[in-house]
Design a protein around this motif. Structure first.
Motif, short mmCIF file in Angstrom:
data_model
loop_
_atom_site.label_atom_id
_atom_site.label_comp_id
_atom_site.label_asym_id
_atom_site.label_seq_id
_atom_site.Cartn_x
_atom_site.Cartn_y
_atom_site.Cartn_z
N ALA A 113 49.17 -0.63 67.90
CA ALA A 113 49.24 0.01 66.58
C ALA A 113 50.45 0.94 66.50
O ALA A 113 51.16 0.99 65.48
N ARG A 114 50.69 1.66 67.59
CA ARG A 114 51.83 2.59 67.59
C ARG A 114 53.17 1.84 67.59
O ARG A 114 54.15 2.30 67.01
N HIS A 115 53.19 0.69 68.23
CA HIS A 115 54.41 -0.13 68.20
C HIS A 115 54.69 -0.62 66.77
O HIS A 115 55.83 -0.62 66.32
N LEU A 116 53.62 -1.03 66.11
CA LEU A 116 53.78 -1.46 64.71
C LEU A 116 54.32 -0.33 63.85
O LEU A 116 55.24 -0.52 63.04
N LEU A 117 53.74 0.85 64.07
CA LEU A 117 54.18 2.01 63.30
C LEU A 117 55.64 2.34 63.62
O LEU A 117 56.44 2.67 62.72
N ALA A 138 62.38 -4.23 50.73
CA ALA A 138 61.87 -3.87 52.07
C ALA A 138 60.58 -3.06 51.99
O ALA A 138 59.77 -3.10 52.92
N GLU A 139 60.39 -2.35 50.89
CA GLU A 139 59.27 -1.41 50.82
C GLU A 139 57.90 -2.06 51.00
O GLU A 139 57.07 -1.54 51.77
N PRO A 140 57.63 -3.20 50.32
CA PRO A 140 56.29 -3.79 50.52
C PRO A 140 56.02 -4.15 51.96
O PRO A 140 54.91 -3.97 52.47
N MET A 141 57.06 -4.65 52.65
CA MET A 141 56.85 -5.04 54.05
C MET A 141 56.56 -3.81 54.93
O MET A 141 55.70 -3.83 55.80
N ILE A 142 57.28 -2.72 54.65
CA ILE A 142 57.06 -1.49 55.42
C ILE A 142 55.64 -0.97 55.18
O ILE A 142 54.92 -0.62 56.12
N ARG A 143 55.26 -0.96 53.90
CA ARG A 143 53.91 -0.48 53.59
C ARG A 143 52.83 -1.35 54.26
O ARG A 143 51.86 -0.84 54.80
N ALA A 144 53.04 -2.65 54.20
CA ALA A 144 52.06 -3.56 54.82
C ALA A 144 51.99 -3.34 56.33
O ALA A 144 50.90 -3.38 56.92
N THR A 145 53.14 -3.09 56.93
CA THR A 145 53.15 -2.86 58.39
C THR A 145 52.40 -1.57 58.73
O THR A 145 51.65 -1.51 59.71
N VAL A 146 52.60 -0.56 57.90
CA VAL A 146 51.91 0.72 58.14
C VAL A 146 50.39 0.54 58.02
O VAL A 146 49.62 1.02 58.87
N VAL A 147 49.98 -0.18 56.99
CA VAL A 147 48.53 -0.40 56.80
C VAL A 147 47.98 -1.21 57.97
O VAL A 147 46.90 -0.90 58.51
N GLU A 148 48.73 -2.21 58.43
CA GLU A 148 48.26 -3.01 59.56
C GLU A 148 48.16 -2.15 60.83
O GLU A 148 47.21 -2.30 61.61
N ALA A 149 49.11 -1.25 61.02
CA ALA A 149 49.06 -0.36 62.18
C ALA A 149 47.81 0.53 62.13
O ALA A 149 47.10 0.70 63.13
N ARG A 150 47.53 1.08 60.95
CA ARG A 150 46.36 1.96 60.81
C ARG A 150 45.07 1.16 60.99
O ARG A 150 44.10 1.64 61.60
N ARG A 151 45.08 -0.10 60.49
CA ARG A 151 43.89 -0.93 60.60
C ARG A 151 43.63 -1.27 62.08
O ARG A 151 42.51 -1.23 62.56
N ARG A 152 44.69 -1.57 62.77
CA ARG A 152 44.55 -1.93 64.19
C ARG A 152 44.04 -0.73 64.99
O ARG A 152 43.21 -0.86 65.88
N TYR A 153 44.55 0.44 64.64
CA TYR A 153 44.10 1.66 65.31
C TYR A 153 42.62 1.91 65.03
O TYR A 153 41.84 2.22 65.94
N ALA A 154 42.23 1.72 63.78
CA ALA A 154 40.83 1.94 63.43
C ALA A 154 39.90 1.02 64.21
O ALA A 154 38.78 1.39 64.57
N GLY A 155 40.37 -0.19 64.50
CA GLY A 155 39.52 -1.16 65.21
C GLY A 155 39.66 -1.11 66.72
O GLY A 155 39.10 -1.95 67.42
N SER A 156 40.39 -0.11 67.22
CA SER A 156 40.70 -0.10 68.65
C SER A 156 39.46 0.05 69.53
O SER A 156 39.45 -0.37 70.68
N VAL A 157 38.41 0.68 69.00
CA VAL A 157 37.23 0.90 69.84
C VAL A 157 36.13 -0.14 69.60
O VAL A 157 35.00 0.03 70.06
N LEU A 158 36.48 -1.22 68.90
CA LEU A 158 35.46 -2.24 68.64
C LEU A 158 34.83 -2.76 69.92
O LEU A 158 33.62 -2.93 70.03
N ALA A 159 35.67 -3.01 70.92
CA ALA A 159 35.15 -3.54 72.19
C ALA A 159 34.21 -2.54 72.85
O ALA A 159 33.23 -2.92 73.51
N VAL A 160 34.51 -1.25 72.67
CA VAL A 160 33.66 -0.22 73.30
C VAL A 160 32.27 -0.22 72.66
O VAL A 160 31.27 0.04 73.32
N ARG A 161 32.22 -0.56 71.38
CA ARG A 161 30.91 -0.60 70.69
C ARG A 161 30.00 -1.66 71.28
O ARG A 161 28.79 -1.61 71.13
N GLN A 162 30.58 -2.66 71.91
CA GLN A 162 29.75 -3.74 72.47
C GLN A 162 29.23 -3.41 73.87
O GLN A 162 28.47 -4.18 74.44
#
Lengths: 97, 565
Positions: free
Chosen positions: B93-97, B125-149
């Motif tokens: 996620a941080r690499h994406l950001l 360029a702006e839409p791509m940057i915004r989409a990348t930022v949202v993807e980075a935040r989404r990936r970060y939010a899901g980082s503990v999914l495996a821990v939930r299992q």
């Protein structure tokens, strides 16, 4: 009746279990400290599951260690009972120990 | 998981994340796991200091404690793996950001901690940057999914045993009574689903008591997790081996003193039983870095029926189940097949990591049915020329796969693994009968590969109930069985079904696959055929090399290096 017990070995086994049960996993300080740092390491991530917190792990680790210790103590106590019974048998039969 | 952007962590929070601390927690969990494993090794090596009925109760208690320790060690391992994965996700996620930051900086703008993109940006360029930022935040939010299992084992002890003392039994000073008599019994009449739910709700201490006290019942209960079957079966294996060796020794002694011909005393049957059990023991105790599970151990037949996995079935993303054929027994084939299935599933794991989701591939050597034997050729019900052994095997294969699926679906937030069947020789008839019999029903089977098949029992591959694109056939040179086509039509001639290459070829990973020759060549390490099997098991059939002429309009040839211009 023949006593099919090696009392010394049983005692040694019991002591080994007691020692094992008292060894480090029963004290989960390192794991607890590391898990406690997770909320700070992951700011903004929705609440961490129970499995990422220290208390449940420490509870089960301590309980497992206690079970080992208790079993070791039980073996030791049993060995003591056997030794007592063995001594009584020798006395009853008039044999030297 | 898909979260709306307004509930995602902010950019500032992602910037403040500390993956090193998450890795440190993973390392602490791994270290604790190693300590528990170390203790288990010592506990497992405990000498027997007494004999007779005396030791039974204490021995059961010993087993219970070891089972709990094993579960605890595994759970700590899963926690460590899940935390490692979480740290990787935070890094990603941080690499994406960082990438979005770079793009934005190059355009003369910057990204604020609340995620706003400010500055004189190129509108393209702006839409791509915004989409990348949202993807980075989404990936970060899901980082503990495996821990939930990850599940922390739950502990429970009966209060009656609080003093912990094993008192000598009154009737015999040589006897020790169990400290915690197990009152819990496996309920009768429950289906696999209900049984799985019931077992999953038990504290680990009760699960351990069940396994230690009633291993036969646990082993027979479909729907229980693989670890429970494995533990119970290992106990049963040790007991059965002791009993079989003792029976063989007694029979040998009796034979020496008897005028009856040795063959008439049943020595042969005892010898094959011991040989089967010794082969199983050797395989499940292999020290090659694989945590094998003894999933099935059926002692009721003439030969031992067995299924051994190459890893943790409870957490595998994908399974490759090898179903062998004629003349197979544990004593003669398990060692070799396990080695080949292990190598092929390891290769599948590598392909999965390189090209797939990295969910892991575990192999299963399934000798779970009574394969027809040479001395049964003239038997109407057991002959390799007939379908009866395959029909019986198909029912057992279906039960086995259903049991694995139910156990997985009942586990917390888990799903059943995708199954690929590698069906060899007469085993392809078993797999064919199972698939044809399950047509229209939900199974976990995603693909089947028929290897050196004499026929899968159907005349049309559609009767197998799988899409044609998920059915594969391999026929090596000098394999006469593959040309027989005696059970239904010859799979090698099926329209629309991919025939896999078995000749020497360059492989997609840059290595060279060697040619296979003969009926036993399909799983040979380093072969083109083994690559193909691994690619399909990894869910990457496009990486399998098909035996097509390069001018044929087939999808598979597109990935085939030999067909590239």
């Amino acid at each position: 009746m023949r006593l099919q017990v090696d009392i010394d070995e049983l005692l040694s086994l019991g002591q080994r279990w007691v020692e094992l049960g008292s060894s480090p996993p029963g004290r989960c300080d390192a794991l607890a400290a590391a898990l406690r740092s997770l909320p700070g390491a992951l700011p903004g991530v929705a609440s961490l599951p129970d499995s990422a917190t220290a208390p449940p792990w420490c509870r089960v680790l301590d309980a497992w260690s206690s079970a080992i210790t208790d079993h070791g103590a039980a073996l030791t106590a049993s060995a003591g009972a056997y030794r007592l019974a063995d001594d009584r048998t020798r006395v009853a039969l008039g044999r030297p120990s | 998981m898909s979260l709306a952007p307004d509930v995602l962590p902010s950019v500032g929070q992602l910037r403040a994340a500390d993956p090193a601390a998450v890795r440190a927690a993973a390392s602490a969990a791994r270290s604790t796991q190693r300590q528990v494993d170390q203790q288990l090794r010592v506990l497992s090596s405990g000498a027997t200091a007494w004999a007779g009925p005396a030791s039974a109760g204490a021995s059961t208690r010993h087993t219970e404690i070891c089972v709990v320790g094993d579960v605890l060690a595994n759970a700590l391992g899963h926690l460590a793996t899940a935390l490692e994965r979480a740290a990787d996700e935070v890094d990603a996620a941080r690499h994406l950001l960082a990438h979005a930051d770079l793009l934005c900086g190059q355009a003369g703008g910057h990204i604020t901690d609340v995620g706003a993109v400010v500055g004189p940006l190129d509108p393209g360029a702006e839409p791509m940057i915004r989409a990348t930022v949202v993807e980075a935040r989404r990936r970060y939010a899901g980082s503990v999914l495996a821990v939930r299992q990850v599940e922390v084992p739950r502990w429970w002890s009966p209060g009656a045993a609080s003093d912990g003392v094993l008192r000598p039994a009154a009737e015999e000073m040589g006897a020790l009574g169990p400290s915690q008599p197990t009152e819990v019994r496996i309920p009768q009449g429950l289906g696999p689903q209900a049984l799985a739910t019931w077992f999953a709700a038990l504290p680990v201490t009760v699960q351990a008591a069940l396994i230690a006290g009633q291993p036969d019942a646990v082993a027979a209960a479909e729907g229980l997790p693989a670890w429970a079957h494995d533990t119970a079966n290992r106990l049963r294996l040790a007991q059965a081996t002791r009993a079989a060796v003792a029976a063989l020794e007694a029979a040998r002694s009796a034979a020496l003193a008897s005028p009856t011909p040795i063959d008439d005393l049943g020595l042969g049957a005892l010898q094959t039983r011991v040989a089967d059990l010794e082969a199983v023991t050797e395989v499940v105790q292999r020290q090659d870095g694989h945590e094998r599970q003894l999933l099935t151990l059926d002692l009721t037949g003439r030969r031992v029926a067995v299924a051994v996995s190459t890893g943790d079935v409870d957490h595998a993303g994908q399974l490759a189940v090898f179903v062998p054929g004629f003349t197979v027994t544990p004593a003669t084939h398990l060692r070799g097949y396990d080695a080949r299935v292990t190598a092929a599933s390891d290769l599948a794991g590598s392909i999965d990591r390189a090209w797939g989701a990295g969910a892991g591939v575990v192999g299963v050597t399934w000798l779970g049915y009574a394969a027809p034997q040479v001395d049964e050729v003239l038997s109407r019900s057991r002959s390799v020329a007939g379908r009866a052994p395959a029909a019986a095997g198909a029912a057992r294969l279906r039960t086995f796969l259903d049991g694995l699926a139910v156990a997985r679906e009942t586990a917390q937030e888990a799903t059943a693994p995708d199954v690929t069947i590698w069906a060899h020789s007469y085993g392809s008839l078993v797999a064919g009968a199972m698939l044809a019999g399950s047509r229209g029903e939900v199974t976990t089977v995603r693909a089947v590969v028929a290897l050196g098949s004499p026929g899968m029992g159907v005349s049309d591959p559609r009767q197998l109930g799988l899409p044609l694109s998920d059915i594969f056939v391999a026929e090596a040179e000098l394999d006469p069985v593959a040309e027989m086509g005696v059970f239904g039509s010859d799979p090698g001639h099926w329209e629309g079904v991919a025939r896999l290459e078995t000749e020497a070829r360059h492989l997609p990973d840059g290595s060279s696959g060697v040619a296979g020759r003969g009926h036993e060549s399909y799983l040979a390490p380093g072969s083109t055929s083994a690559w193909n099997l691994a690619a399909i098991a990894a869910g990457q059939p496009d990486l399998a090399l098909a035996r097509w002429r390069c001018d044929e309009p087939r999808v598979l040839r597109l990935r085939d290096p030999a067909c590239r211009p």
